[in-house]
Design an enzyme around this catalytic site. Structure first.
Site, mmCIF file in Angstrom:
data_model
loop_
_atom_site.group_PDB
_atom_site.id
_atom_site.type_symbol
_atom_site.label_atom_id
_atom_site.label_comp_id
_atom_site.label_asym_id
_atom_site.label_seq_id
_atom_site.Cartn_x
_atom_site.Cartn_y
_atom_site.Cartn_z
ATOM 1 N N ALA A 35 0.863 -1.178 0.000
ATOM 2 C CA ALA A 35 0.000 0.000 0.000
ATOM 3 C C ALA A 35 0.903 1.232 0.000
ATOM 4 O O ALA A 35 2.062 1.153 0.395
ATOM 5 C CB ALA A 35 -0.875 -0.011 1.250
ATOM 6 N N GLY A 80 0.460 -5.129 0.739
ATOM 7 C CA GLY A 80 -0.685 -5.084 -0.157
ATOM 8 C C GLY A 80 -0.361 -5.629 -1.538
ATOM 9 O O GLY A 80 -1.243 -6.124 -2.239
ATOM 10 N N GLU A 124 -0.649 -9.274 -1.202
ATOM 11 C CA GLU A 124 -2.076 -9.547 -0.939
ATOM 12 C C GLU A 124 -2.891 -9.456 -2.230
ATOM 13 O O GLU A 124 -3.816 -10.232 -2.448
ATOM 14 C CB GLU A 124 -2.614 -8.552 0.097
ATOM 15 C CG GLU A 124 -2.010 -8.764 1.476
ATOM 16 C CD GLU A 124 -2.466 -7.715 2.472
ATOM 17 O OE1 GLU A 124 -1.980 -6.574 2.387
ATOM 18 O OE2 GLU A 124 -3.307 -8.030 3.320
ATOM 19 N N GLU A 160 4.108 -5.840 7.072
ATOM 20 C CA GLU A 160 3.363 -4.765 7.749
ATOM 21 C C GLU A 160 3.715 -4.629 9.225
ATOM 22 O O GLU A 160 3.655 -3.544 9.788
ATOM 23 C CB GLU A 160 1.849 -5.013 7.608
ATOM 24 C CG GLU A 160 1.282 -4.680 6.243
ATOM 25 C CD GLU A 160 1.353 -5.830 5.253
ATOM 26 O OE1 GLU A 160 2.143 -6.782 5.470
ATOM 27 O OE2 GLU A 160 0.623 -5.767 4.251
HETATM 28 N N1 3HC Z 1 4.637 3.466 0.104
HETATM 29 C C1 3HC Z 1 5.137 4.665 -0.230
HETATM 30 N N2 3HC Z 1 6.438 4.863 -0.557
HETATM 31 C C2 3HC Z 1 7.240 3.789 -0.533
HETATM 32 C C3 3HC Z 1 6.789 2.514 -0.183
HETATM 33 C C4 3HC Z 1 5.411 2.361 0.147
HETATM 34 N N3 3HC Z 1 4.892 1.196 0.456
HETATM 35 N N4 3HC Z 1 7.823 1.657 -0.251
HETATM 36 C C5 3HC Z 1 8.890 2.366 -0.627
HETATM 37 N N5 3HC Z 1 8.549 3.663 -0.795
HETATM 38 C C6 3HC Z 1 9.418 4.758 -1.238
HETATM 39 C C7 3HC Z 1 10.541 5.039 -0.245
HETATM 40 O O1 3HC Z 1 10.118 5.934 0.745
HETATM 41 C C8 3HC Z 1 11.612 5.621 -1.135
HETATM 42 O O2 3HC Z 1 11.260 6.953 -1.378
HETATM 43 P P1 3HC Z 1 12.409 8.074 -1.593
HETATM 44 O O3 3HC Z 1 13.209 7.612 -2.765
HETATM 45 O O4 3HC Z 1 11.647 9.318 -1.800
HETATM 46 O O5 3HC Z 1 13.210 8.062 -0.310
HETATM 47 C C9 3HC Z 1 11.417 4.865 -2.452
HETATM 48 O O6 3HC Z 1 10.092 4.304 -2.404
HETATM 49 C C10 3HC Z 1 12.404 3.727 -2.630
HETATM 50 O O7 3HC Z 1 12.395 2.938 -1.464
HETATM 51 P P2 3HC Z 1 13.745 2.396 -0.806
HETATM 52 O O8 3HC Z 1 14.730 3.494 -0.706
HETATM 53 O O9 3HC Z 1 13.350 1.702 0.437
HETATM 54 O O10 3HC Z 1 14.237 1.371 -1.932
HETATM 55 P P3 3HC Z 1 14.875 -0.065 -1.789
HETATM 56 O O11 3HC Z 1 15.089 -0.542 -3.170
HETATM 57 O O12 3HC Z 1 15.998 -0.036 -0.819
HETATM 58 O O13 3HC Z 1 13.738 -0.976 -1.124
HETATM 59 C C11 3HC Z 1 11.546 -1.908 -0.813
HETATM 60 C C12 3HC Z 1 12.542 -1.224 -1.778
HETATM 61 C C13 3HC Z 1 12.073 -3.271 -0.384
HETATM 62 C C14 3HC Z 1 10.243 -2.032 -1.524
HETATM 63 C C15 3HC Z 1 11.397 -1.009 0.447
HETATM 64 O O14 3HC Z 1 11.106 0.311 0.048
HETATM 65 C C16 3HC Z 1 10.308 -1.432 1.388
HETATM 66 O O15 3HC Z 1 10.509 -2.302 2.200
HETATM 67 N N6 3HC Z 1 9.125 -0.772 1.279
HETATM 68 C C17 3HC Z 1 8.046 -0.985 2.210
HETATM 69 C C18 3HC Z 1 7.347 -2.284 1.970
HETATM 70 C C19 3HC Z 1 6.183 -2.416 2.914
HETATM 71 O O16 3HC Z 1 6.300 -2.233 4.108
HETATM 72 N N7 3HC Z 1 5.010 -2.743 2.366
HETATM 73 C C20 3HC Z 1 3.828 -2.837 3.156
HETATM 74 C C21 3HC Z 1 3.123 -1.515 3.145
HETATM 75 S S1 3HC Z 1 1.736 -1.446 4.230
HETATM 76 C C22 3HC Z 1 0.567 -2.322 3.403
HETATM 77 O O17 3HC Z 1 0.786 -2.823 2.327
HETATM 78 C C23 3HC Z 1 -0.742 -2.373 4.101
HETATM 79 C C24 3HC Z 1 -1.678 -3.335 3.441
HETATM 80 O O18 3HC Z 1 -1.612 -4.576 4.102
HETATM 81 C C25 3HC Z 1 -3.072 -2.854 3.466
#
Ligand code: 3HC
Length: 683
Positions: free
Chosen positions: A63, A102, A105, A125
């Site tokens: 998400a 997400g 999912e 998450e």
């Molecule tokens: N939402 C918004 N922005 C995100 C994001 C997300 N889910 N994931 C990454 N970004 C952004 C980062 O903030 C970063 O922004 P910036 O360049 O402006 O600083 C850019 O994307 C690149 O991210 P990274 O620097 O972290 O890049 P990497 O290549 O090192 O890693 C990744 C990529 C493994 C995808 C890592 O970003 C990550 O772990 N992201 C989060 C994944 C996550 O937690 N997903 C679950 C979200 S909550 C959810 O899905 C709820 C659902 O169940 C309803």
């Protein structure tokens, strides 16, 4: 058509491709594109099956976290997944990069999942204080069972495609670089074989209370302070006890509870804070990053050894310098022992131990550092010693080598002045144990060049640290501001509050160890080194109470290092209070103890911002979380102060200032922000 969506039909297979850099987060625009893509292909009689694929570096990474806390624009993610799952045509998710949260999912709403070998899937998450809120908690247990589902959701760790295939989370692994072709071929087979369209939601799942108990035990640390783990367990129990739709309703309820919590807000804030630290306003992408292919470390003690380990683990050779053979052998022996311990636990292999040790080149004398790209000095904290070393490095090291000091407190400008090239001198301040703690303070001297700073920030990434830029001052950021906690802990103890009470307030807040427990671990002799005036700790040292290593400090310790009250310590404290003429005030409330310990930390953080020592409040929070294990779910001192509200923080500081003196004098920035109704972090 949505600007992130591309559609095509290949041999009767409809392809929905989304490309929304950087990570295809499932924000409104992406959800709209998905909706349009699936509706179109579902309605098109020429399309027999639908492949969902992403452009760019990854499948959907989850998400869009930036949307949390804002009004949801429909279709929301659950509606999109319902649309995909209700498709009358087979649906196949084609995964590369990281299908997380997400994103994974969404793929569970498809009938099948196909991935390249390098892909990873996961539900991380929990790291954001959330639970998988788009059906993950209900669908994953239906694929892998309760135990594995809990393990995946509580660890939050991504899993490689091959392993995911074994667990049934991925149905097929296709050739790297040929994902679309592989997924289309898979789709054609599904169509040709006329396989029934099994939906994950229709699969059965059995309750498994033993697995729930085992996983709760395995991840016990997540059940204190953090809120998400407990809710994840509840949702998985719901998956086994309720029909699918009711389970989904329960998941929603528990997700919303987490999303609104301060704990999750703090963790989401920390996610972005960690990524913000490398952004230095006056250093753009145009500033060159210098190649660092070899490193020299001066000092093979605890710090030097730990620093060395970081670099060899990243594959960089390290010349490790000591002044005599005995110290060098001892240092190398400790490093080897550390690696062998890791190997015996199975976290690295025996070959890796040899590879890492093989990358260390032991040397006697600074002359061995002539050709390295980066030198890190990690010797005794004494300015004259450091200046002497830097003066010599200036004559020995090649031009273009970065000369770094691991000093914790000393003036980097003065160290740099011992060289003819201060623009090449920087502070690289590691936290002990240096091979474990993720913080690296990059200390920018008055003359340090932009290239050296940019390279240091990049280098931190190479050795898996989080760099926080700091200006030159006594203690830089983390040590400077956290010292305020120790001062107050000691002050309260001489006012008659027992150490155990103060430490309990700290551990109840979320620190793993309280201030006095920590001093006993570090060693009171170490903490009083160089002190000339009589001090409480000095009295302990004089009485032979050095801490854990001598069986007692502020506490007594048994053979298992379990702490208990010490009458002798209590007497030493009382004597010191009498010597200082400190009025006794043992009846302080837990809240006041907490505020006395931690509000001065946030206040000192505000001073760091005023003085330009720290770039932003979130950098200060990262420094405390990663350098001092400040509890993540409170977001760090600055975020925590914001959650209390700056007017109240100001009021308490003024109250303490009136009672206890100017240690509590509010920072001008705090006064200003409180008056303007603003916060430190903007959250
Ligand atoms: N939402 C918004 N922005 C995100 C994001 C997300 N889910 N994931 C990454 N970004 C952004 C980062 O903030 C970063 O922004 P910036 O360049 O402006 O600083 C850019 O994307 C690149 O991210 P990274 O620097 O972290 O890049 P990497 O290549 O090192 O890693 C990744 C990529 C493994 C995808 C890592 O970003 C990550 O772990 N992201 C989060 C994944 C996550 O937690 N997903 C679950 C979200 S909550 C959810 O899905 C709820 C659902 O169940 C309803």
């Amino acid at each position: 058509m949505s600007d992130v969506l591309t559609m095509r039909v290949v041999d009767g297979i409809g392809v929905v491709e989304i490309d929304s850099p950087p990570v295809n987060a499932l924000g409104f625009n992406v959800r709209k594109g998905l909706w349009q893509g699936f509706e179109t292909h579902i309605a098109d009689p020429a399309v027999k099956a639908i492949v969902l694929i992403c452009g760019g570096r990854t499948f959907f990474a989850g998400a869009d976290i930036t949307e949390f806390g804002k009004p949801v624009q429909e279709p929301d993610l659950r509606q999109v997944i319902d649309l995909v799952e209700s498709s009358p045509k087979p649906t196949i998710a084609a995964i590369h990069g990281t299908a997380l949260g997400g994103g994974y999912e969404l793929s569970l709403g498809c009938n099948y999942r196909v991935a390249v070998p390098s892909a990873k899937v996961g539900l991380p998450e929990v790291n954001l204080g959330l639970l998988p809120g788009a059906g993950g908690t209900q669908r994953l247990p239906r694929i892998v069972g309760v135990e594995a589902a809990l393990d995946i959701m509580l660890s939050g760790a991504p899993m490689a495609a091959g392993k995911a295939q074994k667990l049934g989370m991925v149905d097929a692994v296709v050739e790297e670089g040929r994902l679309e072709e592989g997924a289309i071929a898979f789709a054609k087979t599904v169509v040709a074989e006329g396989k029934p369209l099994v939906k994950v939601r229709d699969r059965a799942v059995e309750a498994n209370p033993d697995a729930v108990a085992a996983m709760t035990k395995k991840y016990s640390r997540l059940f204190k302070g953090f809120k998400a783990a407990a809710n994840i367990v509840k949702t998985v129990e719901a998956a086994t006890s309720l029909p699918f739709d009711q389970g989904m309703a329960r998941e929603r309820e528990l997700f919303l509870e987490l999303r609104g919590s301060n704990e999750s807000k703090a963790q989401r804030y920390a996610f972005f804070a960690e990524r913000a630290t490398t952004k230095v306003p006056d250093i753009g992408k145009d500033v060159a990053i210098l190649p660092v292919k070899s490193v020299g470390v001066i000092g093979a003690g605890t710090m030097g050894g730990g620093i060395t380990m970081n670099f060899v683990q990243a594959g960089l050779p390290v010349t490790l310098v000591e002044m005599n053979q005995e110290a060098l052998d001892r240092g190398l022996g400790v490093i080897r022992k550390n690696y062998e311990r890791s190997a015996s636990k199975g976290s690295i292999t025996a070959e890796q131990v040899e590879t890492y040790m093989g990358l260390i080149k032991p040397a006697l004398g600074l002359e061995a550092l002539g050709e390295v790209d980066l030198v890190i000095e990690a010797v005794f904290e004494e300015m004259s010693v450091k200046k002497d070393i830097f003066g010599k490095l200036d004559t020995i090291c090649k031009q273009g080598a970065i000369l770094a000091s691991n000093t914790s407190f000393l003036d980097v400008n003065e160290i740099a002045s011992a060289t003819s090239r201060p623009e090449w001198v920087v502070g690289l301040h590691f936290f002990s144990p240096a091979n474990v703690m993720r913080l690296l303070e990059v200390v920018r001297g008055a003359k340090t060049s932009k290239e050296v700073i940019a390279t240091s920030m990049e280098l931190a990434k190479t050795i898996r640290k989080v760099p926080v830029l700091a200006g030159v001052c006594f203690g830089f950021i983390a040590n400077r501001i956290m010292a305020k906690r120790t001062i107050q802990a000691e002050q309260m103890v001489v006012e008659g509050v027992p150490p155990a009470r103060i430490d309990k307030v700290g551990t109840d807040y979320g620190f793993a160890v309280g201030s006095f427990g920590m001093m006993d671990i570090v060693g009171l002799d170490v903490l009083t080194r160089g002190q000339t005036e009589r001090s409480l700790r000095g009295d302990f040292v004089a009485a032979g109470r050095l801490g854990q290593k001598s069986g007692g400090g502020f506490y007594n310790y048994d053979e298992n290092r379990k702490a208990s009250h010490s009458e002798e310590a209590a007497k030493l404290i009382a004597d010191f209070a009498a010597y200082k003429g400190i009025a006794q005030n043992p009846d302080q409330s837990d809240e006041d103890i907490l505020f006395r310990l931690l509000l001065p930390v946030a206040n000192e953080g505000a001073k760091c911002l005023e003085e330009g020592i720290a770039l932003r409040a979130s950098d200060i929070d990262m420094a405390c979380i990663l350098g001092y294990n400040w509890p993540l779910y409170t977001g760090g001192p600055m975020f925590w102060a914001d959650t209390i509200g700056l007017p109240r923080v100001l009021e308490k500081l003024k109250e303490f200032q009136a009672k206890f003196g100017d240690e509590f004098k509010p920072a001008a920035l705090l006064e200003k922000l409180a008056a303007e109704g603003k916060s430190f972090t903007g959250e």
